[in-house]
Design a protein around this motif. Structure first.
Motif, PDB file in Angstrom:
ATOM      1  N   GLY A 477       1.059  -1.533   0.001  1.00 32.13           N
ATOM      2  CA  GLY A 477       0.273  -0.253  -0.363  1.00 32.13           C
ATOM      3  C   GLY A 477       1.189   1.342   0.635  1.00 32.13           C
ATOM      4  N   PHE A 478       2.328   1.133   0.007  1.00 28.12           N
ATOM      5  CA  PHE A 478       2.601   1.989   0.202  1.00 28.12           C
ATOM      6  C   PHE A 478       2.862   3.377  -1.555  1.00 28.12           C
ATOM      7  CE2 PHE A 478       7.099   4.970  -1.586  1.00 28.12           C
ATOM      8  CZ  PHE A 478       7.053   5.903  -0.681  1.00 28.12           C
ATOM      9  N   LYS A 479       2.721   2.301  -2.895  1.00 29.39           N
ATOM     10  CA  LYS A 479       2.733   3.278  -4.071  1.00 29.39           C
ATOM     11  C   LYS A 479       0.614   4.166  -3.259  1.00 29.39           C
ATOM     12  CE  LYS A 479       1.916   3.205  -8.680  1.00 29.39           C
ATOM     13  NZ  LYS A 479       0.301   4.176  -8.539  1.00 29.39           N
ATOM     14  N   THR A 480      -0.032   4.056  -2.910  1.00 28.72           N
ATOM     15  CA  THR A 480      -1.028   4.728  -2.798  1.00 28.72           C
ATOM     16  C   THR A 480      -0.997   6.000  -1.950  1.00 28.72           C
ATOM     17  OG1 THR A 480      -2.561   2.572  -2.969  1.00 28.72           O
ATOM     18  CG2 THR A 480      -3.744   4.399  -1.851  1.00 28.72           C
ATOM     19  N   VAL A 481      -0.024   5.884  -0.875  1.00 25.13           N
ATOM     20  CA  VAL A 481       0.534   7.057   0.150  1.00 25.13           C
ATOM     21  C   VAL A 481       1.227   8.167  -1.409  1.00 25.13           C
ATOM     22  CG1 VAL A 481       1.891   7.622   1.717  1.00 25.13           C
ATOM     23  CG2 VAL A 481       0.039   5.733   2.243  1.00 25.13           C
ATOM     24  N   ALA A 489       6.065  13.281   0.939  1.00 25.40           N
ATOM     25  CA  ALA A 489       4.971  12.321   2.193  1.00 25.40           C
ATOM     26  C   ALA A 489       5.384  11.153   2.178  1.00 25.40           C
ATOM     27  CB  ALA A 489       3.221  12.360   2.246  1.00 25.40           C
ATOM     28  N   GLY A 490       5.693  10.397   0.753  1.00 25.52           N
ATOM     29  CA  GLY A 490       6.380   9.194   0.781  1.00 25.52           C
ATOM     30  C   GLY A 490       7.374   8.917   1.222  1.00 25.52           C
ATOM     31  N   ASP A 491       8.287  10.151   0.798  1.00 26.68           N
ATOM     32  CA  ASP A 491      10.032   9.598   1.793  1.00 26.68           C
ATOM     33  C   ASP A 491       9.458   9.959   3.257  1.00 26.68           C
ATOM     34  OD1 ASP A 491      10.486   9.927  -0.598  1.00 26.68           O
ATOM     35  OD2 ASP A 491      11.374  12.514  -0.936  1.00 26.68           O
ATOM     36  N   VAL A 555      -3.289  10.442   9.279  1.00 21.14           N
ATOM     37  CA  VAL A 555      -3.127   8.524   9.732  1.00 21.14           C
ATOM     38  C   VAL A 555      -3.050   8.516   8.842  1.00 21.14           C
ATOM     39  CG1 VAL A 555      -3.468   7.382  11.178  1.00 21.14           C
ATOM     40  CG2 VAL A 555      -3.631   9.910  11.831  1.00 21.14           C
ATOM     41  N   VAL A 556      -2.289   7.681   8.321  1.00 18.73           N
ATOM     42  CA  VAL A 556      -1.843   6.905   7.068  1.00 18.73           C
ATOM     43  C   VAL A 556      -1.280   5.267   7.909  1.00 18.73           C
ATOM     44  CG1 VAL A 556      -1.444   8.171   5.737  1.00 18.73           C
ATOM     45  CG2 VAL A 556      -0.121   6.482   6.654  1.00 18.73           C
ATOM     46  N   ARG A 557      -2.061   3.817   6.611  1.00 19.55           N
ATOM     47  CA  ARG A 557      -1.587   2.922   6.999  1.00 19.55           C
ATOM     48  C   ARG A 557      -0.959   2.162   5.539  1.00 19.55           C
ATOM     49  NH1 ARG A 557      -3.530   0.428  12.202  1.00 19.55           N
ATOM     50  NH2 ARG A 557      -4.957   1.924  12.670  1.00 19.55           N
ATOM     51  N   VAL A 558       0.464   1.394   6.088  1.00 19.37           N
ATOM     52  CA  VAL A 558       0.268   0.595   5.214  1.00 19.37           C
ATOM     53  C   VAL A 558       0.648  -0.836   5.963  1.00 19.37           C
ATOM     54  CG1 VAL A 558       1.683   2.162   3.915  1.00 19.37           C
ATOM     55  CG2 VAL A 558       2.851   1.194   5.909  1.00 19.37           C
ATOM     56  N   ALA A 743      -9.697  -5.364 -10.065  1.00 23.62           N
ATOM     57  CA  ALA A 743      -8.895  -4.096 -11.423  1.00 23.62           C
ATOM     58  C   ALA A 743      -9.666  -2.907 -10.729  1.00 23.62           C
ATOM     59  CB  ALA A 743      -8.915  -5.076 -13.104  1.00 23.62           C
ATOM     60  N   LEU A 744     -10.554  -3.184 -10.878  1.00 23.17           N
ATOM     61  CA  LEU A 744     -11.971  -1.850 -10.685  1.00 23.17           C
ATOM     62  C   LEU A 744     -11.869  -1.351  -9.332  1.00 23.17           C
ATOM     63  CD1 LEU A 744     -15.431  -3.853 -10.693  1.00 23.17           C
ATOM     64  CD2 LEU A 744     -13.858  -2.695 -12.513  1.00 23.17           C
ATOM     65  N   VAL A 745     -11.332  -1.347  -8.086  1.00 29.32           N
ATOM     66  CA  VAL A 745     -11.124  -0.772  -7.114  1.00 29.32           C
ATOM     67  C   VAL A 745      -9.557  -0.053  -6.567  1.00 29.32           C
ATOM     68  CG1 VAL A 745     -13.055  -2.136  -5.464  1.00 29.32           C
ATOM     69  CG2 VAL A 745     -10.458  -3.126  -5.584  1.00 29.32           C
ATOM     70  N   HIS A 746      -8.941  -0.448  -7.635  1.00 29.04           N
ATOM     71  CA  HIS A 746      -7.316  -0.347  -8.023  1.00 29.04           C
ATOM     72  C   HIS A 746      -7.552   1.292  -7.675  1.00 29.04           C
ATOM     73  CE1 HIS A 746      -3.090  -0.255  -8.259  1.00 29.04           C
ATOM     74  NE2 HIS A 746      -3.269   0.500  -8.567  1.00 29.04           N
ATOM     75  N   ASP A 747      -8.470   1.572  -8.403  1.00 28.36           N
ATOM     76  CA  ASP A 747      -8.079   3.665  -9.029  1.00 28.36           C
ATOM     77  C   ASP A 747      -9.993   3.726  -9.089  1.00 28.36           C
ATOM     78  OD1 ASP A 747      -7.997   6.171  -9.441  1.00 28.36           O
ATOM     79  OD2 ASP A 747      -6.134   6.060 -10.342  1.00 28.36           O
ATOM     80  N   THR A 748     -10.466   4.128  -8.410  1.00 28.16           N
ATOM     81  CA  THR A 748     -12.409   3.678  -8.597  1.00 28.16           C
ATOM     82  C   THR A 748     -12.370   4.541 -10.180  1.00 28.16           C
ATOM     83  OG1 THR A 748     -12.847   4.735  -7.054  1.00 28.16           O
ATOM     84  CG2 THR A 748     -12.078   2.472  -6.660  1.00 28.16           C
TER      85      THR A 748
END
Length: 875
Positions: A477-481, A489-491, A555-558, A743-748
């Motif tokens: 889930g890092f790519k989503t962040v 923010a990713g860094d 607040v994020v979760r991975v 496939a549908l929920v990856h990027d709705t």
């Protein structure tokens, strides 16, 4: 030329052969004239020599010696005077003491003098006052001698008119001026002595001829020869100056004193001259008026006093400059990081080395043995520079020390030590070394350092018998962040992950970032450690990394997937093989649903090798014709008629045989080849469905084609579908595109846009494997789907207890409420078929009806309008 630039030697400019021959011929003619009786021949010879000298002087100017213009003008004016005088004589004009010719003669002296002043001002060192004193001293000496010999008699001769006396007196006075300039030029610069010599010859011969003419009060062939030789010498000076300028390549030597001994002697010599003349006159019994001698003495005393005063000031100024430099050097030696000191064999500064060098003392405090070793090496090799970099007690710095033994030198008598602060260079070197082995973002070890640590751990294993373990970690889930909050923010998230990993292991363990969101951990073994202990560490790290993070005010979760491998004491593992096996276990963890810890097992290596082999061969499989489509019939449960086919990919590997789509499709997703494969599958399936219609199938069955996650994200998908429909001529309603929930929920939002565009083409859309992943009513309402496919895992539970499972009942009811068609997958028994039909499921596919058919069999079934199931009996 810029300051401090080395002067370059100009191309040599020698005396051309014709000019040299002309000089020789004119010189011979000038001297040979003494042998010619007085008359027209002698007079013409005289004019030829002086006019030739003028021409030669101008030739030097034309060759590039612009500074010789005044000298050439002077020689020319002298020749013009001679020509005027001779023409008057030939015309029978009465002889006059002063004529127009004297104007040209006097002007020639002025021109030559001006030329000499320009040369003296250009090359002479010192101030104008110094040059004035030197020139005035010579001028006074020469004028006084002329006064004693002839000038007094000429000036006091009442038989001559004032004009004649003035003109005649002007000649020796101008001669004295020229001689003074020549002497000053002679002392100015060594590189000009050849030019000065010729000028001195020219001025001296003119002076001697003029003085002889005054003393004798008549002309003679000897005086004429003096004037001609003088003109030739002045012309030659221009050529000598030109040659000297072209070959000069080095600046003159710097004098140690502001004035030379010869210049001082030249200034003081006139003080002796009046007395010497008086003695000479007394010895001859001649009475000489002392007024001129007194005047000369007074003038010379004034000049000498001025020169001495200026010399004293210059010496005082030089002393102040030297003292300032000495104080500055001492301050630099005491306070500067770059310093110099002269010491004895044990490092003590020699007497006179004050103040002490703080840098040298700091080196001795930090490393006295290293400093003494450097001095011993220098003393053993006198004259040779020895170098060492030694620590300093000041701020933990470093100093480069160079020592050379100059004990034998009388002005040194010790070891010369120069020091330069190299602390910054050491800091940069340490920083570069750190950067070479550490990740710039997190400060963790990089792959190079990690490999090195693992290699050393394996080496120690042979001695201790303790096996290290390697963990390979990849964030879920890092790519989503990164995509939603941005790269900064990713860094920051990666830095927090690195901190948790460091805190979660022992100090002896090594944590590394291998790139992106991939990390690795080397667990150094301790006494009594087992595989279970390493698994416990991995589970603890998984729990640490899965806890919430605060990034960019949110607040994020991975999650994290971890692969674990333990080194085999009896094996021949390397750092690369251990990390490879850990990556294999990590891949198995991610494939099994992510967020897991998986230990490496031997059979995983074979799986990895197979996967690597398939990944290498897959890009060429399509071009080689190894891929094909098979068609599984979709049956209407009420009539048993074939409604359509689902096109399924197959890969016939030339060596490995049939490769399951479950194996090679994920590989194609990763390397991107799924886009070209999917484009080909669309064209093949549309072409097959169009051929069924063209061959008379009634009703013509439709075709369903699977669309992958990567295809759905591609901006070319809609164009590819449109092109396949256009090229085949297939009715868009006969094509159904099947997409998984993943496939549908990856990027709705992006998926919804793509589906609406596809719906705009007229094709039908189906959600495959519904209920196995991220099922929600929100997704079904958001996407314009037509068909809901019930996954085979749910169908497999039908009939076990003689009832319909509640999940299946719920899916069928959901489809009825939303107006969706339903297709059940994996129907293999009559009980499953009957229960699905009784609950209102319209269509199904599975081995109960038919396995996937090759193209020829599918064509035959479609055209025949076959029935693969029983007809429902109306109740």
């Amino acid at each position: 030329m810029p300051p401090h630039a080395e002067p370059r030697a100009r191309p040599a400019v020698g005396l051309p052969t014709p000019c040299a021959a002309a000089f020789v011929a004119l010189a011979v003619l000038a001297v040979g004239r003494l042998l010619v009786p007085a008359g027209t021949v002698a007079e013409v010879s005289y004019l030829v020599v002086v006019l030739g000298a003028a021409v030669l002087a101008w030739c030097a100017v034309a060759r590039g010696w612009r500074a010789g213009t005044w000298t050439a003008a002077g020689v020319t004016l002298s020749a013009v005077g001679d020509l005027v005088w001779q023409l008057r004589a030939w015309s029978g004009a009465p002889e006059a003491d002063v004529s127009v010719a004297d104007v040209a003669y006097l002007a020639s002296y002025l021109a030559v003098g001006l030329g000499l002043r320009r040369v003296v001002g250009r090359v002479a060192e010192g101030s104008r006052f110094d040059r004035f004193v030197d020139t005035a001293a010579v001028f006074v000496v020469v004028v006084y001698l002329e006064w004693v010999l002839a000038l007094e008699a000429t000036v006091s001769d009442d038989a001559l008119s004032p004009l004649v006396r003035t003109v005649w007196a002007a000649y020796p006075v101008l001669d004295a001026w020229l001689l003074a300039l020549v002497v000053r030029l002679w002392f100015a610069r060594a590189g000009l002595r050849a030019e000065a010599a010729w000028i001195a010859v020219g001025a001296a011969t003119w002076f001697a001829a003029d003085l002889g003419y005054l003393v004798a009060a008549s002309s003679s062939a000897v005086f004429d020869t003096g004037w001609t030789i003088g003109s030739l010498a002045l012309a030659a000076s221009s050529w000598a100056a030109l040659a000297g300028r072209s070959t000069a390549a080095a600046p003159p030597a710097v004098r140690e004193l502001p004035v030379s001994g010869a210049q001082i002697g030249l200034t003081l010599f006139p003080l002796v001259l009046p007395g010497a003349v008086e003695v000479w006159a007394f010895a001859r019994g001649t009475d000489i008026d002392p007024a001129a001698g007194v005047l000369v003495t007074a003038v010379v005393v004034g000049l000498a006093f001025g020169r001495a005063t200026r010399l004293a000031r210059q010496q005082a100024q030089l002393r102040r400059v030297l003292e300032l430099r000495a104080r500055r050097a001492a301050a630099l030696a005491a306070d500067s990081a770059d310093a110099l000191v002269v010491v004895d064999a044990v490092g003590r500064p020699l007497p006179g080395e004050h103040p002490r060098s703080a840098v040298w003392d700091a080196v001795g405090e930090a490393d006295p043995a290293g400093r003494q070793d450097l001095l011993d090496r220098a003393a053993a090799q006198p004259g040779r520079v020895c170098v060492a970099e030694l620590p300093s007690s000041t701020g933990g710095g470093w100093v480069e020390v160079r020592a050379v033994d100059r004990t034998a030198h009388p002005d040194v008598q010790g070891l010369v030590v120069t020091m330069q602060d190299v602390s910054e260079r050491h800091r940069v070197q340490d920083e570069l070394a750190h950067q070479a082995f550490h990740d710039g973002l997190t400060g963790l070890a990089n792959r190079s350092l990690f490999d090195d640590r693992v290699a050393h751990a394996l080496t120690r294993t042979g001695r201790t018998g303790l096996d290290p373990a390697v963990l390979s970690l990849d964030l879920d889930g890092f790519k989503t962040v990164n995509d939603t909050l941005g790269h900064p923010a990713g860094d920051e998230l990666l830095r927090q992950v690195a901190g948790r990993l460091r805190d979660g292991v022992r100090p002896a363990d090594t944590v590394a970032r291998l790139g992106g969101d991939e990390f690795a951990v080397l667990l150094e073994p301790g006494p009594g450690d087992h595989v279970e202990d390493h698994l416990a560490v991995a589970e603890r790290l998984r729990a640490l990394l899965c806890a919430p993070y605060e990034v960019a005010g949110r607040v994020v979760r991975v999650g994290v997937s971890i692969g674990l491998v333990c080194a085999d004491l009896d094996g021949d593992g390397t750092a690369a093989s251990l990390l490879r096996d850990a990556d294999t276990a990590l891949y198995r963890a991610k494939a099994g649903g992510k967020g897991r810890v998986v230990s490496f097992e031997a059979d995983m290596r074979a799986e990895l090798l197979l996967r690597t082999r398939l990944a290498a061969d897959l890009p060429e499989a399509l071009a080689a014709g190894q891929l094909r489509l098979v068609y599984q019939p979709v049956v209407h449960l009420g009539s048993g008629a074939v409604e359509g086919f689902e096109a399924l990919l197959r890969w016939q590997h030339p060596l490995l045989g049939e490769v399951s789509p479950a194996v090679f499709v994920p590989i194609a997703e990763e390397d991107g080849s799924i886009e070209s494969i999917g484009r080909w599958a669309l064209r093949e399936a549309c072409g097959a469905a169009a051929s069924w219609r063209d061959d008379g199938a009634d009703p013509a069955p439709g075709v369903a084609v699977n669309v992958s996650v990567r295809q759905l994200r591609s901006p070319h998908l809609v164009d590819d579908v449109a092109a396949a429909l256009t090229d085949s001529g297939l009715d868009p309603a006969a094509l159904c595109l099947e997409l998984t929930e993943t496939a549908l929920v990856h990027d709705t939002e992006q998926a919804a846009r793509a589906l609406h565009r596809l719906r705009g083409l007229g094709v039908r859309l189906a959600v495959d494997d519904f209920g196995t992943g991220y099922s929600s009513l929100t997704h079904l309402r958001q996407f314009p789907v037509d068909v809901l496919k019930v996954d085979r895992s749910f169908v497999a539970t039908i009939g076990r207890d003689g009832a319909q499972p509640r999940i299946v009942e719920g899916l069928l009811e959901l489809a009825r409420v939303m107006g969706l068609s339903v297709v059940a997958e994996g129907v293999e028994t009559t009980e499953q078929r009957d229960l699905l039909r009784d609950e209102g499921c319209q269509s199904a596919q599975g081995w109960l009806f038919a396995r996937a058919l090759e193209r020829a069999a599918a064509d035959e079934l479609a055209i025949a309008g076959g029935v693969l199931g029983p007809v429902a009996v109306p109740s």
